[in-house]
Scaffold this motif. Sequence first.
Motif, PDB file in Angstrom:
ATOM      1  N   GLN A 291     -46.239  34.896 -51.419  1.00 62.86           N
ATOM      2  CA  GLN A 291     -45.013  35.254 -50.691  1.00 62.86           C
ATOM      3  C   GLN A 291     -45.327  35.861 -49.322  1.00 62.86           C
ATOM      4  O   GLN A 291     -44.912  36.972 -48.992  1.00 62.86           O
ATOM      5  CB  GLN A 291     -44.159  36.215 -51.531  1.00 62.86           C
ATOM      6  CG  GLN A 291     -43.620  35.558 -52.802  1.00 62.86           C
ATOM      7  CD  GLN A 291     -42.680  36.447 -53.585  1.00 62.86           C
ATOM      8  OE1 GLN A 291     -42.623  37.656 -53.384  1.00 62.86           O
ATOM      9  NE2 GLN A 291     -41.925  35.849 -54.494  1.00 62.86           N
ATOM     10  N   LEU A 292     -46.057  35.086 -48.529  1.00 68.02           N
ATOM     11  CA  LEU A 292     -46.447  35.512 -47.184  1.00 68.02           C
ATOM     12  C   LEU A 292     -45.595  34.775 -46.166  1.00 68.02           C
ATOM     13  O   LEU A 292     -45.478  33.549 -46.223  1.00 68.02           O
ATOM     14  CB  LEU A 292     -47.925  35.194 -46.945  1.00 68.02           C
ATOM     15  CG  LEU A 292     -48.900  35.832 -47.950  1.00 68.02           C
ATOM     16  CD1 LEU A 292     -50.287  35.247 -47.768  1.00 68.02           C
ATOM     17  CD2 LEU A 292     -48.934  37.333 -47.786  1.00 68.02           C
TER      18      LEU A 292
ATOM     19  N   TYR B 127     -38.792  22.238 -46.496  1.00 72.74           N
ATOM     20  CA  TYR B 127     -38.821  23.685 -46.709  1.00 72.74           C
ATOM     21  C   TYR B 127     -39.917  24.328 -45.854  1.00 72.74           C
ATOM     22  O   TYR B 127     -39.672  25.283 -45.114  1.00 72.74           O
ATOM     23  CB  TYR B 127     -39.043  23.978 -48.192  1.00 72.74           C
ATOM     24  CG  TYR B 127     -39.286  25.427 -48.523  1.00 72.74           C
ATOM     25  CD1 TYR B 127     -38.226  26.331 -48.583  1.00 72.74           C
ATOM     26  CD2 TYR B 127     -40.577  25.900 -48.777  1.00 72.74           C
ATOM     27  CE1 TYR B 127     -38.444  27.674 -48.885  1.00 72.74           C
ATOM     28  CE2 TYR B 127     -40.806  27.236 -49.082  1.00 72.74           C
ATOM     29  CZ  TYR B 127     -39.739  28.106 -49.132  1.00 72.74           C
ATOM     30  OH  TYR B 127     -39.951  29.434 -49.422  1.00 72.74           O
ATOM     31  N   HIS B 128     -41.135  23.804 -45.965  1.00 68.87           N
ATOM     32  CA  HIS B 128     -42.240  24.359 -45.176  1.00 68.87           C
ATOM     33  C   HIS B 128     -42.158  23.936 -43.711  1.00 68.87           C
ATOM     34  O   HIS B 128     -42.588  24.686 -42.826  1.00 68.87           O
ATOM     35  CB  HIS B 128     -43.580  23.931 -45.773  1.00 68.87           C
ATOM     36  CG  HIS B 128     -43.890  24.609 -47.070  1.00 68.87           C
ATOM     37  ND1 HIS B 128     -43.838  23.954 -48.288  1.00 68.87           N
ATOM     38  CD2 HIS B 128     -44.237  25.895 -47.340  1.00 68.87           C
ATOM     39  CE1 HIS B 128     -44.156  24.803 -49.243  1.00 68.87           C
ATOM     40  NE2 HIS B 128     -44.398  25.988 -48.702  1.00 68.87           N
TER      41      HIS B 128
ATOM     42  N   ARG C 154     -36.680  27.697 -52.289  1.00 69.66           N
ATOM     43  CA  ARG C 154     -37.794  26.754 -52.390  1.00 69.66           C
ATOM     44  C   ARG C 154     -37.477  25.695 -53.436  1.00 69.66           C
ATOM     45  O   ARG C 154     -37.063  26.041 -54.558  1.00 69.66           O
ATOM     46  CB  ARG C 154     -39.050  27.531 -52.783  1.00 69.66           C
ATOM     47  CG  ARG C 154     -40.313  26.702 -52.835  1.00 69.66           C
ATOM     48  CD  ARG C 154     -41.482  27.650 -52.985  1.00 69.66           C
ATOM     49  NE  ARG C 154     -42.549  27.071 -53.770  1.00 69.66           N
ATOM     50  CZ  ARG C 154     -43.379  27.765 -54.521  1.00 69.66           C
ATOM     51  NH1 ARG C 154     -43.224  29.070 -54.612  1.00 69.66           N
ATOM     52  NH2 ARG C 154     -44.343  27.189 -55.181  1.00 69.66           N
ATOM     53  N   PRO C 155     -37.636  24.425 -53.105  1.00 72.54           N
ATOM     54  CA  PRO C 155     -37.303  23.356 -54.072  1.00 72.54           C
ATOM     55  C   PRO C 155     -38.130  23.471 -55.349  1.00 72.54           C
ATOM     56  O   PRO C 155     -39.292  23.880 -55.311  1.00 72.54           O
ATOM     57  CB  PRO C 155     -37.655  22.071 -53.299  1.00 72.54           C
ATOM     58  CG  PRO C 155     -37.651  22.458 -51.860  1.00 72.54           C
ATOM     59  CD  PRO C 155     -38.110  23.888 -51.826  1.00 72.54           C
ATOM     60  N   LYS C 156     -37.537  23.118 -56.463  1.00 75.70           N
ATOM     61  CA  LYS C 156     -38.246  23.118 -57.743  1.00 75.70           C
ATOM     62  C   LYS C 156     -39.245  21.975 -57.761  1.00 75.70           C
ATOM     63  O   LYS C 156     -39.072  20.957 -57.095  1.00 75.70           O
ATOM     64  CB  LYS C 156     -37.261  22.954 -58.909  1.00 75.70           C
ATOM     65  CG  LYS C 156     -36.218  24.060 -59.008  1.00 75.70           C
ATOM     66  CD  LYS C 156     -36.836  25.365 -59.449  1.00 75.70           C
ATOM     67  CE  LYS C 156     -35.773  26.446 -59.645  1.00 75.70           C
ATOM     68  NZ  LYS C 156     -36.366  27.761 -59.972  1.00 75.70           N
ATOM     69  N   ASP C 157     -40.310  22.147 -58.547  1.00 72.80           N
ATOM     70  CA  ASP C 157     -41.280  21.058 -58.659  1.00 72.80           C
ATOM     71  C   ASP C 157     -41.569  20.765 -60.127  1.00 72.80           C
ATOM     72  O   ASP C 157     -40.812  21.148 -61.009  1.00 72.80           O
ATOM     73  CB  ASP C 157     -42.561  21.378 -57.875  1.00 72.80           C
ATOM     74  CG  ASP C 157     -43.331  22.560 -58.463  1.00 72.80           C
ATOM     75  OD1 ASP C 157     -42.892  23.088 -59.502  1.00 72.80           O
ATOM     76  OD2 ASP C 157     -44.358  22.952 -57.885  1.00 72.80           O
TER      77      ASP C 157
ATOM     78  N   GLU D  36     -43.190  26.652 -65.337  1.00 71.55           N
ATOM     79  CA  GLU D  36     -43.482  28.092 -65.284  1.00 71.55           C
ATOM     80  C   GLU D  36     -43.979  28.534 -63.916  1.00 71.55           C
ATOM     81  O   GLU D  36     -44.691  29.528 -63.788  1.00 71.55           O
ATOM     82  CB  GLU D  36     -44.495  28.478 -66.366  1.00 71.55           C
ATOM     83  CG  GLU D  36     -45.900  27.911 -66.162  1.00 71.55           C
ATOM     84  CD  GLU D  36     -46.162  26.653 -66.928  1.00 71.55           C
ATOM     85  OE1 GLU D  36     -45.562  25.623 -66.569  1.00 71.55           O
ATOM     86  OE2 GLU D  36     -46.971  26.675 -67.877  1.00 71.55           O
ATOM     87  N   ARG D  37     -43.603  27.809 -62.884  1.00 74.38           N
ATOM     88  CA  ARG D  37     -44.089  28.091 -61.527  1.00 74.38           C
ATOM     89  C   ARG D  37     -43.884  29.561 -61.140  1.00 74.38           C
ATOM     90  O   ARG D  37     -44.814  30.215 -60.667  1.00 74.38           O
ATOM     91  CB  ARG D  37     -43.359  27.180 -60.534  1.00 74.38           C
ATOM     92  CG  ARG D  37     -43.564  27.516 -59.061  1.00 74.38           C
ATOM     93  CD  ARG D  37     -44.924  27.154 -58.556  1.00 74.38           C
ATOM     94  NE  ARG D  37     -45.143  25.727 -58.613  1.00 74.38           N
ATOM     95  CZ  ARG D  37     -46.352  25.171 -58.405  1.00 74.38           C
ATOM     96  NH1 ARG D  37     -47.397  25.945 -58.155  1.00 74.38           N
ATOM     97  NH2 ARG D  37     -46.511  23.866 -58.469  1.00 74.38           N
ATOM     98  N   GLU D  38     -42.669  30.081 -61.318  1.00 72.50           N
ATOM     99  CA  GLU D  38     -42.372  31.453 -60.888  1.00 72.50           C
ATOM    100  C   GLU D  38     -43.194  32.477 -61.663  1.00 72.50           C
ATOM    101  O   GLU D  38     -43.721  33.435 -61.085  1.00 72.50           O
ATOM    102  CB  GLU D  38     -40.875  31.738 -61.036  1.00 72.50           C
ATOM    103  CG  GLU D  38     -40.003  30.970 -60.042  1.00 72.50           C
ATOM    104  CD  GLU D  38     -38.530  31.315 -60.169  1.00 72.50           C
ATOM    105  OE1 GLU D  38     -38.215  32.284 -60.891  1.00 72.50           O
ATOM    106  OE2 GLU D  38     -37.703  30.625 -59.553  1.00 72.50           O
TER     107      GLU D  38
END
Length: 530
Positions: free
Chosen positions: A138-139, A177-178, A274-277, A281-283
């Motif tokens: 989270q930078l 997004y990026h 941020r789009p899901k991928d 369990e990404r988060e």
Amino acid sequence: MFHQFICRVVKHEKISLSLSAGQMTDLIYTEKELVQSLKEYIKAEESKLAAVKSWANKLDVLTRVSTSDPEGYLAHPVNAYKLMKRLNTEWSELESLVLQDPSDGFISNMSVHRQYFPDEEDEKGAAKALMRLQDTYQLDSESFSKGKLPGVHSSAFLTVDDCYDMGKTAYNDADYYHAVLWMQQSLRQLDAGEEAVVSKADVLDYLSYSVYQMGDLPRAIELTRRLVAIDPSHQRAGGNLRYFERLLSKQLIELKQVYQPASEEPIQLGTYARPKDHLPERETYEALCRGEGVKMTNARRSRLFCRYRDGNRNPRLLLKPVKEEDEWDSPHIVRYLDVLSHEEIEKIKELAKPRLARATVRDPKTGVLTTANYRVSKSAWLEGEEDPVIARVNQRIEDITGLTVETAELLQVANYGVGGQYEPHYDFSRKDEPDAFKRLGTGNRVATFLNYMSDVEAGGATVFPDFGAAIWPRKGTAVFWYNLFKSGEGDYRTRHAACPVLVGSKWVSNKWIHERGQEFLRPCGLTEVD
């Protein structure tokens, strides 16, 4: 270029011999023009030489810093990215500059070394690594562009053009997004007065369309209006602006809403979701990488102990038992201290370095090793017969665990550099992939023994999203866990990941121990989950 200039002069002189005095007079003026052309040529050469000198001075300072401590320099992800970018893009620009008047020494040098240069894919990979770090830890882009990373003080920074290239890499992958985050940072630095090759119009062009793709029509309209104001003749801006305005008007009518102007808050991390991928369990995984959400309660900590292990009175461990610490109670994960000496680690790295290649995973359907985007590291496989150190390490793993390594896979050595990671995965094969280890003929992976061969300045933890554990690398130590219950059933709680390395370089080696040969060393339990 100079040879071409001489040829033109000689040609004119040959013609002039058959011309009248009037024509000869014209040649006087032609010669004057040629002299002027020659002066411009000299000026261009001097300008080119000045540019090359400027390059040489800048790179001389840079290489003095980087070669004084190569590992320390490359430990910062911005430095690693900029090295990739310089060698792939900027040195090529310098080559083109020098080629205007070929310099044999330089070009031959370039030709010899070019085969070792990173290519476009490498530069793209380095850019994606920075974005991966940005997401996981989270930078915000501004911190990255100034080289400000948690607990790290560095002079590394990203220019306007660097940020623009980052945004363009994301844009070309339809990663809007990026693209928004990095184009916004490029614009922020341009607005602050930083000089750049890229124009503000180009940045706004990419940024406005990326913002539109993120569904923010009011801000896309505002940015496009700014683009039109800067460049009224821009080939796309006018059409985009009319399209965005019509689309917004239609949406407002359909939703019966009143127009709300774009937010005056600058775009930053968190402005857009941020789009899901593909990773459910990404988060949880990324939070654990940041040290958040670790479920180490006081009650659980009270069940963790440390002890000496002699491997059931193993002769090699009687005089010097191994120190064992509990890292987690259930599933039981332990850490062994002082498993590898510094000298052993250096020898293993020395043997592995010439063979390091993009790390692979075993295809669950075919059992064949293949590369995958979710595993970003370099790895090599070492046999016990290659060196006494490898044989000694294999024997030590057998002594400590009480399991045979005769049927284990070779010692795998992995190096995770900038942004290196291995997303959540299982080490064992599941029921829907029965042929994963069929070729080996040694059954499933019953256990994992993971050696940490370096400390990591920031990032690089081994995390278990299912039960919220995070284990941090400590040089010379090793962690061990069983992937299978005694019944042979897979323990699905052991799904784990290697977090991206934020700062530093992470070296590990691991031994995957298989079922065959363990029948009497680890007998079956009475139930499926013993």
